[in-house]
Write an enzyme that holds these catalytic residues in place. Structure first.
Site, PDB file in Angstrom:
ATOM      1  N   PRO A   1     -19.631  31.196 -21.299  1.00 27.40           N
ATOM      2  CA  PRO A   1     -20.735  31.234 -20.334  1.00 27.40           C
ATOM      3  C   PRO A   1     -21.160  29.813 -19.980  1.00 27.40           C
ATOM      4  CG  PRO A   1     -21.105  32.781 -22.125  1.00 27.40           C
ATOM      5  CD  PRO A   1     -19.929  31.960 -22.524  1.00 27.40           C
TER       6      PRO A   1
ATOM      7  N   PRO B   1      32.729  27.986   7.656  1.00 25.78           N
ATOM      8  CA  PRO B   1      33.979  28.668   8.014  1.00 25.78           C
ATOM      9  C   PRO B   1      33.953  29.411   9.342  1.00 25.78           C
ATOM     10  CG  PRO B   1      32.788  29.929   6.370  1.00 25.78           C
ATOM     11  CD  PRO B   1      32.013  28.652   6.547  1.00 25.78           C
TER      12      PRO B   1
ATOM     13  N   ASP C   1      35.275  19.779  16.332  1.00 27.21           N
ATOM     14  CA  ASP C   1      36.656  20.198  16.150  1.00 27.21           C
ATOM     15  C   ASP C   1      36.957  21.425  17.003  1.00 27.21           C
ATOM     16  OD1 ASP C   1      37.138  18.240  14.336  1.00 27.21           O
ATOM     17  OD2 ASP C   1      37.052  19.525  12.569  1.00 27.21           O
TER      18      ASP C   1
ATOM     19  N   LYS D   1      41.869  18.720  17.282  1.00 25.32           N
ATOM     20  CA  LYS D   1      43.297  18.433  17.073  1.00 25.32           C
ATOM     21  C   LYS D   1      43.947  19.736  16.619  1.00 25.32           C
ATOM     22  CE  LYS D   1      42.640  15.123  14.038  1.00 25.32           C
ATOM     23  NZ  LYS D   1      41.175  14.944  14.056  1.00 25.32           N
TER      24      LYS D   1
ATOM     25  N   GLY E   1      34.392  24.008   8.383  1.00 25.09           N
ATOM     26  CA  GLY E   1      34.409  23.945   6.916  1.00 25.09           C
ATOM     27  C   GLY E   1      33.581  22.791   6.405  1.00 25.09           C
ATOM     28  N   ASP E   2      34.178  21.992   5.533  1.00 25.08           N
ATOM     29  CA  ASP E   2      33.510  20.829   4.945  1.00 25.08           C
ATOM     30  C   ASP E   2      34.220  19.564   5.421  1.00 25.08           C
ATOM     31  OD1 ASP E   2      31.665  19.872   2.454  1.00 25.08           O
ATOM     32  OD2 ASP E   2      33.490  18.685   2.580  1.00 25.08           O
TER      33      ASP E   2
ATOM     34  N   ILE F   1      36.882  17.986   2.957  1.00 17.91           N
ATOM     35  CA  ILE F   1      37.998  18.779   2.445  1.00 17.91           C
ATOM     36  C   ILE F   1      38.946  19.043   3.605  1.00 17.91           C
ATOM     37  CG2 ILE F   1      38.721  20.940   1.358  1.00 17.91           C
ATOM     38  CD1 ILE F   1      36.138  20.998  -0.151  1.00 17.91           C
TER      39      ILE F   1
ATOM     40  N   THR G   1      33.162  25.291   2.686  1.00 16.11           N
ATOM     41  CA  THR G   1      34.538  25.101   3.100  1.00 16.11           C
ATOM     42  C   THR G   1      35.251  26.439   3.281  1.00 16.11           C
ATOM     43  OG1 THR G   1      36.557  23.850   2.654  1.00 16.11           O
ATOM     44  CG2 THR G   1      35.497  24.929   0.777  1.00 16.11           C
ATOM     45  N   ALA G   2      36.352  26.413   4.018  1.00 19.90           N
ATOM     46  CA  ALA G   2      37.049  27.646   4.388  1.00 19.90           C
ATOM     47  C   ALA G   2      37.456  28.465   3.176  1.00 19.90           C
ATOM     48  CB  ALA G   2      38.275  27.301   5.232  1.00 19.90           C
TER      49      ALA G   2
ATOM     50  N   MET H   1      45.909  25.511   6.445  1.00 24.68           N
ATOM     51  CA  MET H   1      46.907  25.173   7.475  1.00 24.68           C
ATOM     52  C   MET H   1      48.324  25.505   7.005  1.00 24.68           C
ATOM     53  SD  MET H   1      45.163  21.511   8.516  1.00 24.68           S
ATOM     54  CE  MET H   1      44.871  21.064   6.795  1.00 24.68           C
TER      55      MET H   1
ATOM     56  N   GLY I   1      38.264  33.964   8.927  1.00 23.96           N
ATOM     57  CA  GLY I   1      37.364  34.403   7.867  1.00 23.96           C
ATOM     58  C   GLY I   1      35.894  34.212   8.207  1.00 23.96           C
TER      59      GLY I   1
END
Length: 448
Positions: free
Chosen positions: A44, A207, A230, A252, A284-285, A288, A313-314, A365, A394
């Site tokens: 209190p 991805p 890309d 590319k 992806g990354d 990588i 990444t993929a 690839m 994917g």
């Protein structure tokens, strides 16, 4: 507006907390984090004990004790907050986001603390973790900016660029020293009436599914003056960019006219030198099989600022989307990412090591080199019956998965490449690839 949000300086000022338990501890810790001198009271209380405090928090979790403490606080003339009893509160506690000096308070006026908490979570997800570094930058350079730029509109524009542009991105990436150097350079450019330097962000697009972009990647797409992307970055990801951003394809693809890597490096350098914020967007990354390291080398050699934002990444995205665990306690204790192009050209992978039992291979690839990949693995000792899976496009709505055995890999790959409109494909080799055939996860729920 039922409550006026105010921020009080509590440094070294008395704040009383009445009660025991988690709710009282939370309020005491919050007051201490603001520098208050916290007085804990467990029984209190009297008005005399509360006099001189700037605020009283009551959290005894007993209705009668809460009401008595509220009465004493009012007698002492001190604003009071009683946990979970809005009728006894002179002020309410908002949900708080604290980013090292940047504080956001969210309140529903006591109507729904749960909603305030949900909104806090969403705001926390949006705000960069190192936001406080921008406060320090603004504090450091504000006086210099005020002295150098007389025009108020010019000052505001410069300070906005400081906290939204290349300087800010270096600070948010953890490079405060680099941010200070760039800020000094921008001030010098103003002094000499030069165009300030821009910045390049090497960003992973993931991805393919735009919902798999990282928060930082999504933020940068909204800030970029130009996006160099890309060929494998899908339109759905590019649609997340700022509407007036310049979008340039520098893709590319094998067998097609495309940009040389040296030309991409030179374009990045040219645009950053001209003052642009550039996102180099890679499927992806970027580190990588994305050649992001070469672009960083070019920017570093030119003395220009850059950051890297990793992406899913993929191999990770495609495997998850197809229901394939890249590692598994019973089947695979190691996983290796390898490019299929190395089967025919460049420095070849160590196929004997890759053929080891209990080892998963994620081959990028590789569809066009499927025969060479199969032959090298068979020669290294991999059994022809080893499960394989090919995941095409994917994580995207058009995803297609084929499964079979290593001995049949060229035939499986031909079925994908022969479609004419085939998307990017990833080959997974190893016992875990068999999980793709067994997966019954609906396509839209596979990755989240």
């Amino acid at each position: 507006m039922k409550h006026l949000p105010l921020f009080f300086d509590l440094a070294r000022r008395k704040v009383a907390v009445v009660g025991d338990g988690p709710k009282a501890d939370l309020r005491a810790n919050l007051a201490r984090s603001a520098g208050a001198a916290v007085l804990r009271l467990h029984g209190p209380v009297t008005a005399q004990e509360l006099r001189g405090a700037v605020a009283v928090f009551v959290a005894t979790e007993d209705e009668a004790t809460d009401a008595a403490a509220h009465h004493q606080a009012k007698a002492a003339g001190v604003p009071v907050n009683v946990a979970d009893r809005p009728a006894l509160c002179d002020f309410i506690m908002p949900a708080i986001v604290d980013r090292d000096g940047v504080v956001v308070a969210i309140s529903t006026g006591g109507a729904s603390p749960t909603l305030a908490t949900v909104l806090r979570g969403r705001i926390e997800a949006m705000l960069p973790e190192r936001l406080g570094s921008l406060v320090r930058l603004a504090t450091t350079f504000r006086a210099q900016v005020n002295a150098l730029i007389a025009d108020p509109a010019g000052r505001r524009a410069f300070l906005r660029r400081l906290i939204e542009g290349p300087v800010a991105r270096l600070a948010l990436a953890g490079d405060e020293a680099g941010a200070r150097r760039l800020a000094l350079g921008e001030l010098d450019a103003v002094r000499r009436k030069m165009t300030p330097t821009g910045i390049a962000h090497i960003v992973g697009a993931g991805p393919g599914d735009p919902d798999l972009l990282t928060l930082k990647a999504a933020q940068l797409l909204q800030e970029a003056d130009a996006i160099l992307h890309d060929d494998l970055v899908p339109p759905a990801v590019l649609a997340r960019a700022r509407r007036d951003a310049e979008i340039v394809s520098v893709g590319k693809r094998k067998g097609r006219p495309s940009w040389a890597q040296a030309d991409i490096d030179a374009e990045l350098v040219r645009r950053v030198r001209s003052g642009q914020t550039v996102v180099r967007l890679k499927a992806g990354d970027p580190f990588i099989f994305g050649r992001g390291g070469e672009e960083v080398d070019a920017l570093r050699a030119a003395g220009l600022p850059w950051t890297v934002v990793p992406g899913i990444t993929a191999a990770l995205g495609c495997a998850a989307s197809a229901g394939i665990p890249l590692t598994h306690r019973r089947h695979a204790s190691a996983v290796t990412f390898v490019t299929g192009h190395g089967a025919q050209e460049g420095k070849p992978p160590a196929w004997a090591a890759l053929a080891a039992e209990g080892h998963t291979l994620a081959i990028y690839m590789g569809a066009s080199e499927a025969s060479a990949v199969r032959d090298r693995l068979l020669a290294a000792g991999t059994a022809p019956s080893t499960p394989v899976a090919i995941v095409e496009s994917g994580t995207r709505p058009e995803q297609r998965v084929s499964t079979g055995r290593l001995g049949d890999l060229p035939r499986l790959a031909a079925a994908h490449s022969g479609a004419g409109t085939a998307g990017p494909s990833l080959i997974i080799v190893g016992d875990v690839a068999a999980y793709a055939a067994a997966s019954t996860i609906p396509a839209l729920a596979k990755v989240s």
